[in-house]
Design an enzyme around this catalytic site. Structure first.
Site, mmCIF file in Angstrom:
data_model
loop_
_atom_site.group_PDB
_atom_site.id
_atom_site.type_symbol
_atom_site.label_atom_id
_atom_site.label_comp_id
_atom_site.label_asym_id
_atom_site.label_seq_id
_atom_site.Cartn_x
_atom_site.Cartn_y
_atom_site.Cartn_z
ATOM 1 N N TYR A 151 0.839 -1.200 0.000
ATOM 2 C CA TYR A 151 0.000 0.000 0.000
ATOM 3 C C TYR A 151 0.874 1.251 0.000
ATOM 4 O O TYR A 151 0.730 2.121 -0.871
ATOM 5 C CB TYR A 151 -0.882 -0.025 1.247
ATOM 6 C CG TYR A 151 -1.876 1.095 1.374
ATOM 7 C CD1 TYR A 151 -2.995 1.162 0.540
ATOM 8 C CD2 TYR A 151 -1.729 2.087 2.344
ATOM 9 C CE1 TYR A 151 -3.935 2.185 0.680
ATOM 10 C CE2 TYR A 151 -2.662 3.105 2.490
ATOM 11 C CZ TYR A 151 -3.759 3.150 1.653
ATOM 12 O OH TYR A 151 -4.681 4.162 1.793
ATOM 13 N N LYS A 155 1.313 3.650 -3.241
ATOM 14 C CA LYS A 155 0.846 5.046 -3.213
ATOM 15 C C LYS A 155 2.005 6.014 -3.465
ATOM 16 O O LYS A 155 1.820 7.084 -4.061
ATOM 17 C CB LYS A 155 0.190 5.344 -1.863
ATOM 18 C CG LYS A 155 -1.153 4.647 -1.643
ATOM 19 C CD LYS A 155 -2.277 5.337 -2.424
ATOM 20 C CE LYS A 155 -3.623 4.771 -2.027
ATOM 21 N NZ LYS A 155 -4.742 5.434 -2.695
ATOM 22 N N TYR A 165 3.807 12.877 -14.907
ATOM 23 C CA TYR A 165 2.844 13.262 -15.964
ATOM 24 C C TYR A 165 2.641 14.780 -15.957
ATOM 25 O O TYR A 165 2.468 15.403 -17.013
ATOM 26 C CB TYR A 165 1.499 12.541 -15.789
ATOM 27 C CG TYR A 165 1.402 11.224 -16.538
ATOM 28 C CD1 TYR A 165 2.001 10.065 -16.036
ATOM 29 C CD2 TYR A 165 0.729 11.133 -17.756
ATOM 30 C CE1 TYR A 165 1.918 8.858 -16.718
ATOM 31 C CE2 TYR A 165 0.637 9.933 -18.444
ATOM 32 C CZ TYR A 165 1.235 8.801 -17.928
ATOM 33 O OH TYR A 165 1.149 7.611 -18.611
ATOM 34 N N THR A 181 -9.529 8.727 8.207
ATOM 35 C CA THR A 181 -10.863 9.316 8.058
ATOM 36 C C THR A 181 -11.911 8.298 8.492
ATOM 37 O O THR A 181 -11.716 7.090 8.320
ATOM 38 C CB THR A 181 -11.063 9.723 6.580
ATOM 39 O OG1 THR A 181 -10.054 10.689 6.257
ATOM 40 C CG2 THR A 181 -12.431 10.344 6.345
HETATM 41 P P1 NAD Z 1 -12.721 1.806 0.464
HETATM 42 O O1 NAD Z 1 -12.057 0.461 0.491
HETATM 43 O O2 NAD Z 1 -14.008 1.962 1.151
HETATM 44 O O3 NAD Z 1 -12.903 2.292 -1.044
HETATM 45 C C1 NAD Z 1 -12.026 1.958 -2.074
HETATM 46 C C2 NAD Z 1 -12.848 1.614 -3.302
HETATM 47 O O4 NAD Z 1 -11.965 1.267 -4.383
HETATM 48 C C3 NAD Z 1 -13.766 0.409 -3.085
HETATM 49 O O5 NAD Z 1 -15.062 0.721 -3.515
HETATM 50 C C4 NAD Z 1 -13.132 -0.680 -3.935
HETATM 51 O O6 NAD Z 1 -14.067 -1.634 -4.388
HETATM 52 C C5 NAD Z 1 -12.487 0.124 -5.039
HETATM 53 N N1 NAD Z 1 -11.373 -0.564 -5.712
HETATM 54 C C6 NAD Z 1 -10.336 -1.215 -5.133
HETATM 55 N N2 NAD Z 1 -9.521 -1.703 -6.080
HETATM 56 C C7 NAD Z 1 -10.047 -1.339 -7.285
HETATM 57 C C8 NAD Z 1 -9.675 -1.559 -8.626
HETATM 58 N N3 NAD Z 1 -8.568 -2.244 -8.943
HETATM 59 N N4 NAD Z 1 -10.460 -1.053 -9.611
HETATM 60 C C9 NAD Z 1 -11.592 -0.370 -9.318
HETATM 61 N N5 NAD Z 1 -12.000 -0.141 -8.050
HETATM 62 C C10 NAD Z 1 -11.234 -0.618 -7.055
HETATM 63 O O7 NAD Z 1 -11.661 2.839 1.023
HETATM 64 P P2 NAD Z 1 -11.814 4.390 1.377
HETATM 65 O O8 NAD Z 1 -11.561 4.519 2.810
HETATM 66 O O9 NAD Z 1 -13.054 4.924 0.786
HETATM 67 O O10 NAD Z 1 -10.569 4.995 0.599
HETATM 68 C C11 NAD Z 1 -10.699 5.679 -0.640
HETATM 69 C C12 NAD Z 1 -9.344 6.182 -1.087
HETATM 70 O O11 NAD Z 1 -8.813 7.084 -0.124
HETATM 71 C C13 NAD Z 1 -8.308 5.065 -1.265
HETATM 72 O O12 NAD Z 1 -7.520 5.357 -2.399
HETATM 73 C C14 NAD Z 1 -7.473 5.174 -0.019
HETATM 74 O O13 NAD Z 1 -6.162 4.700 -0.230
HETATM 75 C C15 NAD Z 1 -7.535 6.659 0.281
HETATM 76 N N6 NAD Z 1 -7.321 6.935 1.715
HETATM 77 C C16 NAD Z 1 -8.312 6.659 2.622
HETATM 78 C C17 NAD Z 1 -8.066 6.895 3.975
HETATM 79 C C18 NAD Z 1 -9.115 6.626 5.028
HETATM 80 O O14 NAD Z 1 -8.842 6.824 6.207
HETATM 81 N N7 NAD Z 1 -10.296 6.194 4.680
HETATM 82 C C19 NAD Z 1 -6.832 7.404 4.390
HETATM 83 C C20 NAD Z 1 -5.850 7.628 3.435
HETATM 84 C C21 NAD Z 1 -6.112 7.417 2.095
HETATM 85 N N1 UDP Z 2 -5.255 4.761 -21.255
HETATM 86 C C1 UDP Z 2 -6.557 4.537 -20.859
HETATM 87 N N2 UDP Z 2 -7.529 5.354 -21.368
HETATM 88 C C2 UDP Z 2 -7.282 6.343 -22.247
HETATM 89 C C3 UDP Z 2 -5.946 6.572 -22.625
HETATM 90 C C4 UDP Z 2 -4.948 5.764 -22.107
HETATM 91 O O1 UDP Z 2 -6.843 3.645 -20.073
HETATM 92 O O2 UDP Z 2 -8.218 7.034 -22.632
HETATM 93 C C5 UDP Z 2 -4.211 3.906 -20.714
HETATM 94 C C6 UDP Z 2 -3.483 3.148 -21.785
HETATM 95 O O3 UDP Z 2 -3.810 1.781 -21.633
HETATM 96 C C7 UDP Z 2 -2.033 3.374 -21.505
HETATM 97 C C8 UDP Z 2 -1.976 4.185 -20.234
HETATM 98 O O4 UDP Z 2 -3.277 4.728 -20.072
HETATM 99 O O5 UDP Z 2 -1.370 2.153 -21.259
HETATM 100 C C9 UDP Z 2 -0.984 5.292 -20.284
HETATM 101 O O6 UDP Z 2 -1.292 6.118 -21.396
HETATM 102 P P1 UDP Z 2 -0.188 7.067 -22.057
HETATM 103 O O7 UDP Z 2 -0.829 7.732 -23.216
HETATM 104 O O8 UDP Z 2 0.422 7.927 -21.017
HETATM 105 O O9 UDP Z 2 0.945 6.054 -22.469
HETATM 106 P P2 UDP Z 2 1.114 5.089 -23.706
HETATM 107 O O10 UDP Z 2 -0.254 4.801 -24.274
HETATM 108 O O11 UDP Z 2 1.974 5.833 -24.636
HETATM 109 O O12 UDP Z 2 1.745 3.884 -23.085
#
Ligand code: NAD
Ligand code: UDP
Ligand code: UDP
Length: 332
Positions: A151, A155, A165, A181
């Site tokens: 994690y 992050k 970017y 939170t």
């Molecule tokens: P949460 O687990 O309730 O929500 C995270 C959401 O992301 C979930 O709905 C989950 O299904 C979805 N998710 C996970 N992997 C995914 C993937 N690969 N593709 C699509 N969706 C995906 O957690 P939260 O507390 O709501 O946190 C939200 C964001 O805030 C997170 O990025 C977390 O790292 C960040 N954050 C939260 C806290 C906190 O205290 N709650 C603190 C620091 C950072």
């Molecule tokens: N991508 C996406 N949606 C878009 C444009 C890009 O999911 O509308 C993804 C795409 O799969 C790519 C990544 O974002 O691998 C990074 O895109 P970028 O244009 O920066 O890099 P490149 O395509 O040149 O690898």
């Protein structure tokens, strides 16, 4: 950027079925935006969005951000990522992939459609901090190979990608470092301290204090956090962050347990359990930057926020009648 006066903003929220994301979506819809929620429902739940079933400006797509996504949007809030230690350690490789591949895909999307993009980063990037409270200028103290690394390092890498970017492709980015939170719609089985203590107190079960309970955290109510997100996102493009968002009032876990017991009127006893590996000793945000740049600071005191959260869990437990253990295993 689209002019808000000319047409509605169409906003993508990844992770929108989760705790924080669902509250953010409520606020965006309240102010008149269109919202596209993308979530793979790993830790999130559609029930967090049930109340939006008849909202024509809201759309849900089940999708994993590790895969490319082609949609047309004006802004992106990238929140997709499991957030609680037991959830992100359940499948650590997937956690890193979500943070890193998910960030790449969302940044690629933002680049193509020229959208401003917000990243939900975390206080975890500071690790077990040797500077207290933590300002944005602190680089952190993270164990790269420990159980929290999937994690923390995921992050950290996402922050690197956002800034690269920004520099390389002139993307408008907003990187927020969120501190602990809490509030309604936290996952009841996510093992986080606030949900654990409240559920244990409401069920008359022992309150599990890990270690000596003297470790500290600073708890921000979710509405305050979301207000910070919106102010940050709407601030000018010359302010990419990183920006700490959290409540600077710091409590030990023992103090938190006492407050929960007092508000619930529970007779639960405290029980000591081993401290998890790499558990940070203390954490408190320095929010001087958010105060100065956004005129933002949390309004909700812990007692009031806990009372609202306790009401939510009380209602949830009555609806689901019975212990919550079965809810603690995330599904994908
Ligand atoms: P949460 O687990 O309730 O929500 C995270 C959401 O992301 C979930 O709905 C989950 O299904 C979805 N998710 C996970 N992997 C995914 C993937 N690969 N593709 C699509 N969706 C995906 O957690 P939260 O507390 O709501 O946190 C939200 C964001 O805030 C997170 O990025 C977390 O790292 C960040 N954050 C939260 C806290 C906190 O205290 N709650 C603190 C620091 C950072
Ligand atoms: N991508 C996406 N949606 C878009 C444009 C890009 O999911 O509308 C993804 C795409 O799969 C790519 C990544 O974002 O691998 C990074 O895109 P970028 O244009 O920066 O890099 P490149 O395509 O040149 O690898
Ligand atoms: N904690 C605790 N009892 C619990 C759950 C957590 O004492 O039942 C402690 C945990 O060891 C940590 C603090 O509470 O020191 C916050 O834990 P949480 O998982 O909520 O968040 P994080 O460690 O990610 O800040």
């Amino acid at each position: 950027m689209t002019n808000r006066n000319l047409r509605r903003q169409r906003i993508l929220v990844t992770g929108g079925a989760g705790f924080v994301g669902s509250h953010l979506i409520d606020r965006l819809l309240e102010r008149g935006d269109e919202v596209l929620c993308v979530d793979n429902l790993f830790t999130g739940d559609k029930s967090n969005l049930d109340h939006l079933a008849d909202q024509p400006r809201f759309e849900f797509v089940r999708h994993d951000v590790c895969f490319p996504l082609y949609v047309e949007v004006d802004q992106i809030f990238n929140l997709a990522c499991p957030a609680s230690p037991i959830h992100y350690q359940f499948d650590p490789v997937q956690t890193t992939k979500t943070s890193v591949s998910g960030a790449i895909n969302m940044l690629g999307l933002a680049k193509r459609v020229k959208a401003r993009i917000f990243q939900a980063s975390t206080s975890e990037i500071y690790g077990d901090p040797s500077v207290h409270p933590q300002p944005e200028s602190y680089w952190g103290n993270v164990n790269t190979i420990g159980p929290r690394a999937c994690y923390d390092e995921g992050k950290r890498c996402a922050e690197t990608l956002f800034f690269d970017y920004h520099r390389q492709h002139n993307l408008e980015i907003k990187v927020a470092r969120i501190f602990n939170t809490y509030g309604p719609r936290m996952h009841p089985g996510d093992g986080r301290v606030v949900s654990n203590f409240i559920i244990q107190a409401l069920q008359g079960e022992p309150i599990t204090i890990y270690g000596d309970g003297q470790q500290s955290r600073s708890f921000c109510y979710v509405d305050d956090l979301v207000e910070g997100f919106l102010r940050f996102m709407d601030a000018g493009p010359d302010f990419p962050g990183p920006l700490n968002l959290g409540n600077p009032n710091e409590f030990t876990m023992l103090e938190l347990s006492e407050l929960v017991l007092e508000i619930t009127g529970s007779k639960s006893k405290l029980v000591k359990m081993p401290l998890p590996q790499d558990d940070p000793r203390q954490r408190q945000p320095d929010i001087s930057l958010a105060r100065a740049k956004l005129d933002w600071e949390p309004k909700m005191q812990l007692r009031e926020g806990l009372t609202k959260t306790i009401e939510y869990f009380d209602e949830l437990l009555k609806r689901n009648a019975g212990p919550v253990e079965g809810l603690s295993r995330p599904t994908r």
